[in-house]
Design a protein around this motif. Structure first.
Motif, PDB file in Angstrom:
ATOM      1  N   TYR A  70      29.309  22.024  12.677  1.00 45.86           N
ATOM      2  CA  TYR A  70      28.228  22.754  12.007  1.00 45.86           C
ATOM      3  C   TYR A  70      27.151  21.755  11.631  1.00 45.86           C
ATOM      4  N   LEU A  71      25.932  22.007  12.093  1.00 52.80           N
ATOM      5  CA  LEU A  71      24.819  21.091  11.889  1.00 52.80           C
ATOM      6  C   LEU A  71      23.902  21.634  10.802  1.00 52.80           C
ATOM      7  N   THR A 106      29.936  25.802  17.804  1.00 50.39           N
ATOM      8  CA  THR A 106      28.899  25.120  17.025  1.00 50.39           C
ATOM      9  C   THR A 106      28.113  26.132  16.219  1.00 50.39           C
ATOM     10  N   GLY A 107      27.681  25.686  15.086  1.00 46.18           N
ATOM     11  CA  GLY A 107      26.778  26.467  14.245  1.00 46.18           C
ATOM     12  C   GLY A 107      25.695  25.562  13.716  1.00 46.18           C
ATOM     13  N   ASP A 109      21.984  31.830  10.892  1.00 49.14           N
ATOM     14  CA  ASP A 109      22.574  30.742  11.666  1.00 49.14           C
ATOM     15  C   ASP A 109      22.548  31.076  13.152  1.00 49.14           C
ATOM     16  N   LEU A 110      22.457  30.035  13.956  1.00 48.28           N
ATOM     17  CA  LEU A 110      22.537  30.170  15.404  1.00 48.28           C
ATOM     18  C   LEU A 110      23.845  29.540  15.874  1.00 48.28           C
ATOM     19  N   ASN A 111      24.696  30.363  16.472  1.00 47.38           N
ATOM     20  CA  ASN A 111      26.026  29.910  16.854  1.00 47.38           C
ATOM     21  C   ASN A 111      26.175  29.889  18.380  1.00 47.38           C
ATOM     22  N   GLN A 145      28.721  31.292  25.283  1.00 49.02           N
ATOM     23  CA  GLN A 145      28.470  32.494  24.498  1.00 49.02           C
ATOM     24  C   GLN A 145      27.460  32.139  23.409  1.00 49.02           C
ATOM     25  N   ALA A 146      26.276  32.702  23.495  1.00 46.34           N
ATOM     26  CA  ALA A 146      25.221  32.436  22.515  1.00 46.34           C
ATOM     27  C   ALA A 146      25.138  33.611  21.552  1.00 46.34           C
TER      28      ALA A 146
END
Length: 317
Positions: free
Chosen positions: A171-172, A235-236, A245-247, A297-298
């Motif tokens: 997670y960023l 990732t998040g 959030d963009l995962n 998978q976006a």
């Protein structure tokens, strides 16, 4: 073994020793050789192997096709192959001569330059998995041989491979005051691939076992086995302020090592106590190799995911 051969004779003959001559490395070359009548009860071979590949430059290969970026891109390949340095050990034991000369064999190879080098390579540079990583890996073969008929011996062996499974969650954070996080976990599981061998030879022709049979013919069949690697990445990211959030969830799969279906036909003939000829024909079915692929998978918070699958034959759809 399939690149350089095991043992001084095997290396000098490019591994063409399936029809006699493998000595302590018979468990790899042809497990049927384990049961060949021999005055010795135990054969042990040990050796050092050093090879430095030297190839011509790989130029003008297609590195990107027009399907993904609108035009073809042509470039050069990397020719920086690593040298091979390691030790090989072979063992042949005649366990029960009274039981059709039941014999056991073991062959191992350990590189000194590292436990293993693994590189999935690139779809346009197949020599990565064909050659570059094949000589940088440990090797283990275990086999049994038996004398089925007075002139025929048979054997079966197991070739070791492995499967790597990994997962990572990260997670960023966009803010420097909030730390980002990442966790990685992997597992390595062994796999075994069988192979079979036959050797026909006149055992009772009056030739000393030291010089081998007058002639010998062999057949070795190695079933395919792969060392797959699967990596699951989640990732998040906190992109901007309090926005959603963009995962991304990504599953990448590749084959670190691949041993194809192989058929080997061999023949050797003794001309004199100091001369023998060897002939061997190998067929390897590389067409069954699976190229690397990736599933992406976006997802944004609360939305459904879309999936994109890419590989060398179908870049994206």
């Amino acid at each position: 073994g399939d690149i350089y051969g095991f043992g001084s004779r095997g290396s000098a003959l490019a591994g063409a020793v399936s029809a006699w001559g493998a000595d302590g490395f018979a468990a790899y070359a042809n497990p049927a050789q384990l049961a060949y009548p021999d005055e010795r009860k135990v054969v042990f071979d040990w050796g050092l192997l050093f090879m430095q590949p030297d190839f011509n430059s790989i130029t003008r290969i297609l590195t990107q096709n027009g399907y993904t970026n609108g035009q073809d891109v042509v470039g050069n390949g990397d020719t920086s192959y690593r040298e091979t340095l390691g030790q090989a050990m072979g063992l042949k034991i005649h366990l029960f001569p009274e039981w059709n000369n039941l014999s056991l064999g073991l062959v191992t190879y350990f590189p000194f330059t590292g436990n293993m080098m693994a590189d999935t390579g690139e779809p346009f540079a197949p020599e990565f998995f064909l050659y570059r990583t094949r000589t940088q890996r440990p090797q283990f073969n275990l086999a049994l041989g038996v004398r089925a008929l007075p002139w025929l011996s048979v054997g079966v062996g197991l070739n070791m491979a492995f499967a790597v499974t990994g997962s990572t969650q990260s997670y960023l954070q966009a803010s420097s005051t909030n730390p980002s996080s990442m966790r990685l976990s992997t597992s390595l599981k062994p796999k075994m691939g069988p192979y079979f061998g036959l050797m026909a030879a006149p055992y009772d022709a009056g030739v000393s076992p030291e010089f081998g049979p007058l002639w010998a013919a062999s057949l070795v069949v190695r079933l395919p086995i792969s060392s797959p690697a699967t990596m699951q990445v989640g990732t998040g990211a906190q992109a901007l302020g309090n926005l959603a959030d963009l995962n991304f969830n990504l599953v990448a799969s590749s084959t670190l090592q691949y041993d194809p279906l192989t058929v080997e036909l061999g023949y050797s003939v003794l001309h004199a106590v100091w001369a023998r000829s060897f002939l061997q024909l190998d067929y390897q079915a590389w067409s069954n190799y699976k190229t690397p692929s990736m599933d992406i998978q976006a997802c944004s918070s609360g939305d459904n995911c879309t999936v994109m699958i890419a590989n060398s034959s179908n870049p994206a759809y």
